[in-house]
Design an enzyme around this catalytic site. Structure first.
Site, PDB file in Angstrom:
ATOM      1  N   GLY A 211     -82.589  27.470 -22.814  1.00  0.00           N
ATOM      2  CA  GLY A 211     -81.522  26.721 -22.159  1.00  0.00           C
ATOM      3  C   GLY A 211     -82.038  25.739 -21.118  1.00  0.00           C
ATOM      4  O   GLY A 211     -81.304  24.891 -20.626  1.00  0.00           O
ATOM      5  N   ARG A 212     -83.304  25.902 -20.749  1.00  0.00           N
ATOM      6  CA  ARG A 212     -83.878  24.986 -19.747  1.00  0.00           C
ATOM      7  C   ARG A 212     -85.343  24.737 -20.047  1.00  0.00           C
ATOM      8  O   ARG A 212     -86.125  24.451 -19.151  1.00  0.00           O
ATOM      9  CB  ARG A 212     -83.736  25.582 -18.353  1.00  0.00           C
ATOM     10  CG  ARG A 212     -84.294  26.979 -18.313  1.00  0.00           C
ATOM     11  CD  ARG A 212     -84.498  27.538 -16.980  1.00  0.00           C
ATOM     12  NE  ARG A 212     -84.698  28.972 -17.147  1.00  0.00           N
ATOM     13  CZ  ARG A 212     -85.049  29.795 -16.209  1.00  0.00           C
ATOM     14  NH1 ARG A 212     -85.248  29.350 -15.006  1.00  0.00           N
ATOM     15  NH2 ARG A 212     -85.212  31.067 -16.449  1.00  0.00           N
TER      16      ARG A 212
ATOM     17  N   ARG B 249     -90.459  35.777 -29.772  1.00  0.00           N
ATOM     18  CA  ARG B 249     -89.980  36.951 -29.035  1.00  0.00           C
ATOM     19  C   ARG B 249     -89.349  37.935 -29.992  1.00  0.00           C
ATOM     20  O   ARG B 249     -88.961  37.547 -31.117  1.00  0.00           O
ATOM     21  CB  ARG B 249     -88.886  36.513 -28.037  1.00  0.00           C
ATOM     22  CG  ARG B 249     -89.296  35.392 -27.130  1.00  0.00           C
ATOM     23  CD  ARG B 249     -88.092  34.476 -26.850  1.00  0.00           C
ATOM     24  NE  ARG B 249     -88.540  33.224 -26.211  1.00  0.00           N
ATOM     25  CZ  ARG B 249     -88.615  33.043 -24.896  1.00  0.00           C
ATOM     26  NH1 ARG B 249     -88.229  34.002 -24.097  1.00  0.00           N
ATOM     27  NH2 ARG B 249     -89.064  31.912 -24.405  1.00  0.00           N
TER      28      ARG B 249
ATOM     29  N   ASP C  29     -85.448  39.337 -25.336  1.00  0.00           N
ATOM     30  CA  ASP C  29     -85.773  37.906 -25.354  1.00  0.00           C
ATOM     31  C   ASP C  29     -86.957  37.607 -24.441  1.00  0.00           C
ATOM     32  O   ASP C  29     -87.500  36.499 -24.477  1.00  0.00           O
ATOM     33  CB  ASP C  29     -84.557  37.056 -24.953  1.00  0.00           C
ATOM     34  CG  ASP C  29     -83.934  37.503 -23.650  1.00  0.00           C
ATOM     35  OD1 ASP C  29     -83.588  38.690 -23.536  1.00  0.00           O
ATOM     36  OD2 ASP C  29     -83.801  36.679 -22.734  1.00  0.00           O
ATOM     37  N   ASN C  30     -87.354  38.582 -23.638  1.00  0.00           N
ATOM     38  CA  ASN C  30     -88.529  38.402 -22.785  1.00  0.00           C
ATOM     39  C   ASN C  30     -89.680  39.306 -23.248  1.00  0.00           C
ATOM     40  O   ASN C  30     -90.568  39.628 -22.460  1.00  0.00           O
ATOM     41  CB  ASN C  30     -88.181  38.716 -21.329  1.00  0.00           C
ATOM     42  CG  ASN C  30     -87.173  37.720 -20.762  1.00  0.00           C
ATOM     43  OD1 ASN C  30     -87.093  36.580 -21.209  1.00  0.00           O
ATOM     44  ND2 ASN C  30     -86.399  38.153 -19.785  1.00  0.00           N
TER      45      ASN C  30
ATOM     46  N   ASP D  47     -77.478  24.340 -16.020  1.00  0.00           N
ATOM     47  CA  ASP D  47     -77.837  22.930 -15.803  1.00  0.00           C
ATOM     48  C   ASP D  47     -79.178  22.561 -16.426  1.00  0.00           C
ATOM     49  O   ASP D  47     -79.590  21.395 -16.378  1.00  0.00           O
ATOM     50  CB  ASP D  47     -77.840  22.604 -14.300  1.00  0.00           C
ATOM     51  CG  ASP D  47     -78.843  23.445 -13.522  1.00  0.00           C
ATOM     52  OD1 ASP D  47     -79.558  24.270 -14.139  1.00  0.00           O
ATOM     53  OD2 ASP D  47     -78.914  23.291 -12.284  1.00  0.00           O
ATOM     54  N   GLY D  48     -79.884  23.552 -16.973  1.00  0.00           N
ATOM     55  CA  GLY D  48     -81.167  23.263 -17.608  1.00  0.00           C
ATOM     56  C   GLY D  48     -82.290  22.969 -16.624  1.00  0.00           C
ATOM     57  O   GLY D  48     -83.399  22.598 -17.027  1.00  0.00           O
TER      58      GLY D  48
ATOM     59  N   GLY E 252     -81.583  31.385 -26.512  1.00  0.00           N
ATOM     60  CA  GLY E 252     -82.344  30.157 -26.788  1.00  0.00           C
ATOM     61  C   GLY E 252     -82.835  29.526 -25.507  1.00  0.00           C
ATOM     62  O   GLY E 252     -82.455  29.908 -24.406  1.00  0.00           O
TER      63      GLY E 252
END
Ligand code: AMP
Ligand code: MG
Length: 471
Positions: free
Chosen positions: A86-87, A177, A246-247, A119-120, A84
């Site tokens: 994340g940032r 994706r 995912d890419n 940390d996003g 997902g």
């Protein structure tokens, strides 16, 4: 900006609503006015401070419903059921005058429910890197996500050392994706999986909706898109570096430039990424890995009841489609006006010559072009004899041959050593190299005397041997 958000109309399992972080000192580093214009954003309506506020995520835009998308993915062959954004926060979708729908997404805008231990945030390096590489990719005529903005946040981000923080604004045909399909398939959530497949068809491939097996049609389209995409990468000497599912975008665009890099000296087995220890995503493996990723998509569509044999048949189209697209791109790079099957051998000979002699991939094509009319000693050994026979059989002048070659062989690519220089200077507050490099890359096929330095291959100590995800 006129948002028209369709993804947030999908069921709640697809995403989480998020609020991008407010940052202390947003400063605009780069703004893509041309792309903004295409998206219908009137740059003149905003001053730099406003743009920095908006595209750092600090100032909310009307009509924006920021969300982080759920997805899974096979990373280096291993399945991770929950990744997902994340940032990243999708600000929303924009429909252009021409009727094309685009995602506008912030990257590095803070933690989300998908951040896991992260940390996003993003530091300046990956932001400027993706800006340079994705815009260069677009100018080279390769399907790709685009760069709208880069904003410094005034925050310090901690990686191995304290670094300046930044936010990147990415524009994409969508962020669907292969891993999005895997997310629902792995949970056995067939209802959501079906909603996703139908959404993907509606958004990208509406023409397959009327086929007897729309999901097979969807796979066939994605297979075609990946064949086209990877053929482009291979033709320009590009190594993506993290071809995880995912890419792998359903739209067929290049997405996620983490450790991506261009070949300097040509090597079939070249790897730049620090984390690709076994060379899974080495240069010459990319077509095979794309097909592997497509097989993962196919499995999810099988769960939707699409016919196994038909899916297999769609998947098995990949090698031929890839080969024919690749040859179509490579033949003119060698000065061949009308491609024949046998030209595949000429291309193979050329690559072997470059590989065995560790020659610069990009510049060798330009140098070969300059030899179309040469009759002196051969620069490229026995290859040149074979090549000269082929191009002289076409009934074209040497000038026509070299003109064709120079129109498709770039002089400027985002060379690693200049990308890194652009980043290290920017960390010190100097954007000169970043701006000049982007300017040079905006006309990749043209001689630009003011920027001739950027066309040069790295000398020994300038050579970059490793790249990093930078996450
Ligand atoms: P990538 O390697 O950029 O494709 O990212 C792989 C996964 O790691 C995605 O789910 C990202 O959202 C997540 N990720 C990468 N960097 C960060 C970060 N700084 N904070 C949170 N999640 C991250
Ligand atoms: Mg990614």
């Amino acid at each position: 900006m006129n948002f028209d958000n369709s993804y947030s109309g999908l069921p709640p399992a697809f995403y989480a609503s998020v609020i991008p972080d407010e940052v202390p000192a947003p400063t605009l580093l780069a703004w893509n006015a041309g792309l903004a214009h295409e998206l219908g954003i009137a740059s003149s309506d905003y001053d730099e401070a406003q743009l920095a506020g908006i595209f750092s995520g600090s100032v909310a835009l009307q009509g924006s419903q920021p969300i982080s998308m759920a997805y899974a993915g096979h990373q280096f062959g291993h399945f991770v059921p929950q990744l997902g954004d994340g940032r990243a926060a999708l600000l929303g979708e924009v429909v252009t005058k021409a009727g094309n729908r685009f995602d506008v997404q912030l990257k590095g805008s803070g933690r989300t429910p998908f951040s896991r231990g992260g940390d996003g945030k993003s530091w300046l390096g990956p932001v400027l890197r993706e800006y340079i590489l994705s815009e260069a990719m677009h100018r080279l005529g390769v399907p790709t996500t685009r760069a709208l903005a880069a904003v410094a946040t005034g925050e310090t981000v901690f990686r191995e050392s304290p670094l300046p923080g930044a936010v990147f604004t990415r524009v994409a045909a969508s962020h669907l994706r292969v891993g999005t399909f895997e997310y629902f398939a792995a949970r056995g959530d067939l209802e959501s999986l079906k909603a996703l497949a139908d959404y993907a068809i509606g958004r990208h491939y509406p023409e397959v909706a009327d086929e007897t097996s729309p999901y097979v049609g969807l796979l066939r389209r994605v297979v075609e898109g990946q064949a086209e995409l990877v053929a482009h990468w291979m033709s320009i000497g590009f190594i993506h570096g993290v071809m995880n599912t995912d890419n792998t975008a359903i739209s067929g665009e290049t997405i996620d430039y983490g450790p991506a890099a261009y070949l300097d000296e040509f090597r079939f087995d070249k790897v730049f990424s620090s984390i690709d220890s076994y060379g899974r995503y080495a240069f010459a493996n990319q077509p095979t890995m794309a097909q592997w990723n497509l097989a993962r998509l196919s499995e999810t569509l099988l769960a939707l009841g699409a016919g196994k044999d038909e899916l297999e048949a769609a998947l098995s189209l990949f090698p031929d489609q890839y080969e024919s697209r690749y040859l179509k791109l490579m033949a003119p790079k060698l000065g061949v006006h009308h491609v024949q099957h046998s030209d595949a051998g000429l291309v193979a000979d050329w690559l072997k010559y470059l590989n065995d002699n560790a020659l610069d991939y990009t510049l060798s094509f330009r140098e070969l072009a300059s030899r179309a009319g040469a009759d002196d000693e051969e620069r490229f050994g026995p290859f040149e004899t074979r090549w000269r026979q082929r191009i002289s059989s076409q009934g074209r002048t040497a000038a026509e041959v070299s003109a064709l070659m120079n129109s498709v062989n770039p002089l400027f690519i985002p060379r690693n050593h200049f990308v890194e220089q652009a980043i290290s200077d920017a960390v010190e507050g100097d954007l000169t190299v970043f701006n000049e490099l982007n300017a040079a890359l905006s006309q990749p096929y043209s001689e630009q005397p003011g920027f001739s330095e950027f066309a040069k291959a790295p000398r020994g100590h300038e050579r970059v041997t490793q790249t990093f995800c930078g996450t």
